[in-house]
Structures are given as C-alpha cells and as structure tokens.
Design a protein around this motif. Structure first.
Motif, PDB file in Angstrom:
ATOM      1  N   LYS A  69     -18.318   2.862   7.367  1.00 17.56           N
ATOM      2  CA  LYS A  69     -16.860   2.769   7.438  1.00 17.56           C
ATOM      3  C   LYS A  69     -16.358   1.634   6.553  1.00 17.56           C
ATOM      4  CE  LYS A  69     -13.016   1.826  10.596  1.00 17.56           C
ATOM      5  NZ  LYS A  69     -12.100   2.704   9.849  1.00 17.56           N
ATOM      6  N   GLU A  70     -17.074   0.521   6.565  1.00 10.37           N
ATOM      7  CA  GLU A  70     -16.652  -0.618   5.749  1.00 10.37           C
ATOM      8  C   GLU A  70     -16.664  -0.260   4.261  1.00 10.37           C
ATOM      9  OE1 GLU A  70     -17.668  -5.377   5.331  1.00 10.37           O
ATOM     10  OE2 GLU A  70     -18.570  -4.178   6.928  1.00 10.37           O
ATOM     11  N   VAL A  71     -17.715   0.425   3.841  1.00  9.80           N
ATOM     12  CA  VAL A  71     -17.782   0.854   2.440  1.00  9.80           C
ATOM     13  C   VAL A  71     -16.674   1.860   2.135  1.00  9.80           C
ATOM     14  CG1 VAL A  71     -19.192   2.057   0.719  1.00  9.80           C
ATOM     15  CG2 VAL A  71     -20.263   0.431   2.284  1.00  9.80           C
ATOM     16  N   TYR A  72     -16.465   2.803   3.044  1.00 13.32           N
ATOM     17  CA  TYR A  72     -15.446   3.832   2.847  1.00 13.32           C
ATOM     18  C   TYR A  72     -14.051   3.215   2.743  1.00 13.32           C
ATOM     19  CZ  TYR A  72     -12.566   7.965   3.602  1.00 13.32           C
ATOM     20  OH  TYR A  72     -11.616   8.956   3.469  1.00 13.32           O
ATOM     21  N   ASP A  73     -13.712   2.326   3.682  1.00 16.44           N
ATOM     22  CA  ASP A  73     -12.382   1.725   3.666  1.00 16.44           C
ATOM     23  C   ASP A  73     -12.138   0.934   2.380  1.00 16.44           C
ATOM     24  OD1 ASP A  73     -11.735   2.788   6.079  1.00 16.44           O
ATOM     25  OD2 ASP A  73     -12.056   0.953   7.239  1.00 16.44           O
ATOM     26  N   ARG A  74     -13.192   0.336   1.886  1.00 13.20           N
ATOM     27  CA  ARG A  74     -13.019  -0.505   0.707  1.00 13.20           C
ATOM     28  C   ARG A  74     -12.903   0.309  -0.585  1.00 13.20           C
ATOM     29  NH1 ARG A  74     -16.987  -5.468  -1.292  1.00 13.20           N
ATOM     30  NH2 ARG A  74     -15.615  -6.194  -2.977  1.00 13.20           N
ATOM     31  N   TRP A  75     -13.715   1.358  -0.718  1.00 14.55           N
ATOM     32  CA  TRP A  75     -13.825   2.041  -1.997  1.00 14.55           C
ATOM     33  C   TRP A  75     -13.292   3.469  -2.007  1.00 14.55           C
ATOM     34  CZ3 TRP A  75     -14.564  -1.255  -5.609  1.00 14.55           C
ATOM     35  CH2 TRP A  75     -15.367  -2.387  -5.404  1.00 14.55           C
ATOM     36  N   CYS A  76     -13.096   4.094  -0.858  1.00 18.29           N
ATOM     37  CA  CYS A  76     -12.787   5.529  -0.831  1.00 18.29           C
ATOM     38  C   CYS A  76     -11.419   5.851  -0.233  1.00 18.29           C
ATOM     39  CB  CYS A  76     -13.847   6.294  -0.040  1.00 18.29           C
ATOM     40  SG  CYS A  76     -15.545   5.910  -0.525  1.00 18.29           S
ATOM     41  N   ALA A  77     -10.936   5.023   0.688  1.00 17.95           N
ATOM     42  CA  ALA A  77      -9.746   5.377   1.470  1.00 17.95           C
ATOM     43  C   ALA A  77      -8.480   5.459   0.628  1.00 17.95           C
ATOM     44  CB  ALA A  77      -9.549   4.376   2.610  1.00 17.95           C
ATOM     45  N   SER A  78      -8.407   4.734  -0.487  1.00 21.11           N
ATOM     46  CA  SER A  78      -7.182   4.777  -1.288  1.00 21.11           C
ATOM     47  C   SER A  78      -6.945   6.159  -1.875  1.00 21.11           C
ATOM     48  CB  SER A  78      -7.244   3.739  -2.414  1.00 21.11           C
ATOM     49  OG  SER A  78      -8.348   3.979  -3.259  1.00 21.11           O
ATOM     50  N   CYS A  79      -8.001   6.946  -2.028  1.00 22.87           N
ATOM     51  CA  CYS A  79      -7.857   8.317  -2.524  1.00 22.87           C
ATOM     52  C   CYS A  79      -7.999   9.335  -1.391  1.00 22.87           C
ATOM     53  CB  CYS A  79      -8.888   8.604  -3.612  1.00 22.87           C
ATOM     54  SG  CYS A  79      -8.719   7.578  -5.088  1.00 22.87           S
ATOM     55  N   HIS A  80      -9.087   9.221  -0.625  1.00 25.83           N
ATOM     56  CA  HIS A  80      -9.387  10.224   0.400  1.00 25.83           C
ATOM     57  C   HIS A  80      -8.658   9.980   1.714  1.00 25.83           C
ATOM     58  CE1 HIS A  80     -12.540  12.243  -1.905  1.00 25.83           C
ATOM     59  NE2 HIS A  80     -12.936  11.048  -2.304  1.00 25.83           N
ATOM     60  N   GLY A  81      -7.981   8.856   1.859  1.00 26.10           N
ATOM     61  CA  GLY A  81      -7.241   8.574   3.077  1.00 26.10           C
ATOM     62  C   GLY A  81      -8.095   7.920   4.141  1.00 26.10           C
ATOM     63  N   VAL A  82      -7.497   7.056   4.931  1.00 27.70           N
ATOM     64  CA  VAL A  82      -8.209   6.368   6.006  1.00 27.70           C
ATOM     65  C   VAL A  82      -8.798   7.369   6.997  1.00 27.70           C
ATOM     66  CG1 VAL A  82      -7.928   4.779   7.943  1.00 27.70           C
ATOM     67  CG2 VAL A  82      -6.808   4.285   5.769  1.00 27.70           C
ATOM     68  N   SER A  83      -8.101   8.488   7.188  1.00 27.32           N
ATOM     69  CA  SER A  83      -8.567   9.513   8.126  1.00 27.32           C
ATOM     70  C   SER A  83      -9.411  10.582   7.458  1.00 27.32           C
ATOM     71  CB  SER A  83      -7.365  10.168   8.817  1.00 27.32           C
ATOM     72  OG  SER A  83      -6.591   9.200   9.505  1.00 27.32           O
ATOM     73  N   GLY A  84      -9.704  10.420   6.164  1.00 24.76           N
ATOM     74  CA  GLY A  84     -10.539  11.381   5.464  1.00 24.76           C
ATOM     75  C   GLY A  84      -9.860  12.688   5.125  1.00 24.76           C
ATOM     76  N   ASP A  85      -8.514  12.735   5.223  1.00 25.04           N
ATOM     77  CA  ASP A  85      -7.784  13.990   5.023  1.00 25.04           C
ATOM     78  C   ASP A  85      -7.365  14.226   3.572  1.00 25.04           C
ATOM     79  OD1 ASP A  85      -5.904  11.995   4.799  1.00 25.04           O
ATOM     80  OD2 ASP A  85      -4.688  12.641   6.504  1.00 25.04           O
ATOM     81  N   GLY A  86      -7.826  13.378   2.653  1.00 24.29           N
ATOM     82  CA  GLY A  86      -7.478  13.551   1.244  1.00 24.29           C
ATOM     83  C   GLY A  86      -6.071  13.115   0.901  1.00 24.29           C
ATOM     84  N   LEU A  87      -5.426  12.369   1.802  1.00 23.95           N
ATOM     85  CA  LEU A  87      -4.033  11.976   1.600  1.00 23.95           C
ATOM     86  C   LEU A  87      -3.900  10.464   1.451  1.00 23.95           C
ATOM     87  CD1 LEU A  87      -2.286  14.363   4.156  1.00 23.95           C
ATOM     88  CD2 LEU A  87      -2.558  14.668   1.685  1.00 23.95           C
ATOM     89  N   GLY A  88      -4.814   9.853   0.711  1.00 21.52           N
ATOM     90  CA  GLY A  88      -4.696   8.433   0.440  1.00 21.52           C
ATOM     91  C   GLY A  88      -3.480   8.129  -0.419  1.00 21.52           C
TER      92      GLY A  88
END
Length: 531
Positions: free
Chosen positions: A35-54
């Motif tokens: 989660k820490e890696v995801y929030d830092r590097w992925c959430a701005s595009c894929h969204g915090v909830s993983g819905d692709g709406l970053g």
C-alpha cells in the motif's frame, strides 16, 4: 525521446507532487508495504481506491487501469480470466509502451514490486475466492518463411483484422473511429507497423500470446475460440503472428541527432515523392511527444514520430517527410471520434474545446541564423529575444507551404510569398510530403540561409486535425540538426593516389639500394686475396 511518448507525461505528473491529498498520505499503513508503494507511485493515476480515477487520469488516453473490475489486458491466462502474479509483475516491471504506464524494474526494489502485486490484487476480492489462474501453454514459435507470412496475410484478411488495424496495419481501419474500451472511452487501434510500441512486447511470441489471450477491457478479442471451433489451426495462428511481426522493421528505429542530407550533381534533386533516389538515401527517425509546457497543453498526441530524408545539389534542398496519421483531416467519418476525444480529455487549463473542421498540419522550424556552437532558440517556436523561421504545411492546402516568423507558439506571424514548393499524398494511414526550397532565398531577414558542411538546427511539430489537435495542442520534438554534405573535392581522390605512388616509389628505391648493397658485399667476399 524514443520509445513511449507517454513516459514524458507520467514523469511530469509524478514531479508535480503526485497530486495526493495530505490526509490520504497520512492514512498510509506502514504495516502494508504494498500500500505504501502504491500510494506513493501509483495512486495519482490509478486512484487511491484503485478505480483508475486518480487526479491525473483525466489527462490520459488510454485511461489508467481500473483494478476494481478485474480486467487485465496482459495475461498468460485465457480471455476473461484473472492474471497470474507473474503477469502482474511483468507489467509493473516492463510497463506498457504507448501508454502512460512506465516500467518500474529499474526504479523500485524487487521486494517493493512484489508487495505491489499483492496490494493491487486487494482491489478485486475475487482474487481470494477464485481458484488460482492457470497460464495457457503457448509452445515455441515455428520458423518463418515467405509462405508462412503469405498465409498469415490471408488470415489477416479472413478474420477482418483490417477492420480496425487497416489494410497496411497502420491503425486506420474503417471501424477505428467507433472503437471504445470497456469503460466507454475512445481507444485507438494499435499501429502494427511500430512493434516497439506494442503492449506486452513486439516479438512473434508476444504477438501470438496476445492473439491467444485477447486484451480484456479493449475491443481486441481472443483468437482461442477460432482454434476451438476449428476455423484455424495453431500453426496458422502462428503464421498470423509472423505476418503481424513482418509489418514492423527488424530492429526498432534508432534516434540520431544529425539528419544527413546527401549531395547529388547539379539538377539532380528529386522533383516528386516517387523519385527512385529516395530509395537510396537514409531515413532518419524523429520521435515526438505531447506539448505539455505551454497552455493549453496536450497529453494525448496522435502522431508519435516523423521520418525525414534529404537530398541537395548545392542550390536546392529537397526533404521527404513521412508520418502515420489515421485519417486525412478533416474527414466527416472522424467527426464523432473528434467529439469524443475532446469530451474525454479533460482540459487541464480550463479551456473546453468544441469539435470542428481541423486540418492535419506539419511544421518545420529553423533559427533565423545558423548559431555558433550549441546555442539555439527556445525549441517551442522561439521567444521574443530569439524568433524562429517556420515552414507550415496543412492538409487542406496540400501542395502549398506557408512561411511564418514566430516568437513562441502563441505568437506566429505569417509571411507573404516564399520560394518553397510542396507535394503531398495521404494513403492508408500515412502522409508523405515533399518540400523543396533553395539554399539561399531572397528574404534573408526571415528565411534561414542554408549552407553546406555545417550542422543546422531543425525541429518538427505535427497535428492530427481529426484528433482535435491545433495550435499548442500538438506533438512536438526537440532540436535536431540537418547536415548538408559538401561536394567531394578532387583532392580527396588525388591525394591518396599521390601518397600511394610516393610510398611505392620510396619502397622501390629502398629495395633497389638494398639489392645493390647486397651485390657489392657478395662481390667483395668472392674476390681473390693478393699474396
């Protein structure tokens, strides 16, 4: 600037601070490294909830993956099935060329990437309840030959791959303007002549795997059903993969900063696009990216590159430029596509755009004078201190070129007249353009006076009108150089010949003297000694 033109976009988004709210950042769970890696590097595009709406998703096409739907393009499993952990890791490692998804293998530690795989799976609970997905067995690629490729071409027609990808594979099929993904967003059919931009890799084996599995969430189906129905054999599917691979060059194009312009005899400069001389000179690959610096910005350029060839005779320069464009704009068949693109791409600068009749464009940029050293004007059409000279072509005036003087992309002043001629042709998703101009022109204030034997800065801009592109919403490149070769002086040929003759003469002289010395020595040794 080679490879994926979207990598520039993703780096910009990350550099902008990842667009995460402080409260979300504080909510990271240190106990979950994924989660820490995801929030830092992925959430701005894929969204915090993983819905692709970053926060950055609205600027991208195709959109970032919605992990909550469980639809994954790149898998080794059958169509509609979940991917294996190795499949997800492969995408994280390699990225998805041609999209905003970069590869992370060299950026993140292996433990972080493996933790990221497990965290991404939490967005779709079925990963825990369904059986572990089993990868398909693909076998090894058979060797290729002309017969296999010919049969693959036949199946390309039979299963109507051309409907989306076009007869020549350039992504200009009749269905292309209507394509959309699982979420209703417009999606381009890949250009099959650029395998270095294929999602999942461009080898024959990679292509075969995509044919077998399909690309879930996109219009690309799985061909496994055709195998099960007996419509084609596995060998014939491999032949189709070989044919698709044959549409691209053996090796990815190499980016070279200097475009070499060959010199020919006086009066020998080509006068048409079909001149046989073009088949004898090198073609130079110039990658382009979206213009994301000057507002209004453009994050979804339709034209990824342009190819350049050049010939001159000391008086006239001819340039042949080739680029792929899915439509000859403006084309009424693409008006709906343009409307959907402009609706889907959220305007970053608060300037909504309306569909309209927009031509395709290509612009060549030069400094007003050949600079000393590496000094060049600002690459986005200069500025107030260092204006640039432009040659502007547009598809609604295909056999004409407009000159202009620019002090920036939003300060372009047309110039009257000019001595540049043009010939253009569009066919099956490709523009070809021939430009001819004298090296020395009458307007020395606004035209760069070209010279032989020096490196001359040049830059390129391209617009696809049916993709809603105009003004600053463009594909752009950095400065390159063209080098007009000099006429080879006679001394280049005479000097080596003289050196050869001189070396040979000196060698003969040395040998002759040695032989004479040897004969004298032998005579002295055999002469009688006086008593």
């Amino acid at each position: 600037m080679g490879g994926s033109l979207m990598r520039t976009l993703i780096v910009t988004v990350f550099a902008a601070g990842l667009l995460l709210a402080p409260a979300e950042a504080e909510a990271r769970q240190a106990s979950d490294p994924g989660k820490e890696v995801y929030d830092r590097w992925c959430a701005s595009c894929h969204g915090v909830s993983g819905d692709g709406l970053g926060p950055a998703a609205g600027m991208m096409l195709p959109r970032p993956r919605d992990f909550t739907r469980g639809l994954y393009q790149l898998r080794t499993t059958a169509g509609g099935e979940l991917p294996t952990d190795a499949d997800i890791l492969q995408v994280i490692n390699r990225g998805m060329p041609g999209t905003a998804m970069p590869g992370w293998e060299s950026q993140l530690a292996s433990g972080d990437r493996e933790a990221l795989v497990q965290y991404v799976k939490t967005f779709y609970p079925a990963f825990e309840t369904l059986a572990t997905p089993e990868p398909l067995t693909f076998g090894r690629a058979p060797g290729t030959n002309e017969e296999r490729i010919a049969e693959g071409r036949d199946f390309y027609q039979q299963v109507e791959c051309w409907q989306c990808h076009g007869n020549s594979g350039r992504g200009d099929g009749v269905s292309t303007p209507t394509l959309e993904d699982e979420w209703g967003h417009p999606i381009r059919a890949p250009d099959l002549t650029k395998n270095w931009l294929f999602n999942g890799g461009g080898s024959v084996e990679d292509i075969y795997r995509r044919l077998r599995t399909g690309l879930d969430g996109t219009p690309m189906p799985s061909f496994s059903d055709l195998l099960d129905a007996g419509f084609m054999t596995d060998e014939q599917l491999w032949n189709l993969a070989h044919y698709v691979r044959s549409l691209s060059p053996e090796e990815p194009p190499r980016v070279r900063e200097v475009i070499r312009v060959e010199r020919v005899d006086a009066g020998g400069v080509p006068t048409s696009l079909d001149d046989a001389q073009w088949g004898e000179v090198d073609s130079f690959y110039i990658p382009l990216v979206g213009q994301i610096i000057i507002a209004p910005r453009w994050f979804d350029p339709a034209i990824p590159d342009v190819r350049v060839q050049g010939i001159h005779d000391g008086e006239t320069l001819a340039l042949r430029l080739v680029w792929h464009d899915r439509s000859r704009s403006p084309d009424p068949a693409w008006s709906e596509w343009q409307a959907r693109i402009l609706e889907t791409m959220e305007p970053l600068d608060g300037e909504p755009r309306e569909p309209g009749s927009r031509p395709d464009r290509l612009t060549l940029q030069f400094p007003l004078e050949i600079p000393e050293g590496m000094d060049r004007p600002y690459f986005l059409m200069g500025d107030a201190r260092s204006p640039v000279s432009l040659l502007q072509w547009r598809s609604d005036l295909p056999n004409a070129v407009e000159r202009a003087r620019a002090r920036g992309m939003r300060d372009v002043q047309p110039l009257p007249g000019g001595e540049v001629t043009a010939e253009a042709r569009w066919e099956e998703g490709r523009w070809e353009l021939l430009l001819r101009r004298p090296l020395a022109t009458a307007d020395t204030d606004n035209d760069l006076q070209l010279r032989e034997g020096v490196s001359i800065p040049i830059a390129f801009f391209a617009w696809d009108g049916d993709h809603g592109e105009e003004a600053t919403r463009a594909a752009v490149g950095s400065w390159y150089f063209i080098h007009l070769e000099r006429e080879t002086p006679a001394t280049v040929f005479v000097a080596p010949l003289l050196a050869l003759l001189l070396t040979g003469g000196l060698g003969l002289l040395v040998v002759t003297r040695a032989q004479r010395r040897e004969r004298r020595t032998g005579a002295l040794e055999t002469a009688p000694v006086a008593s």
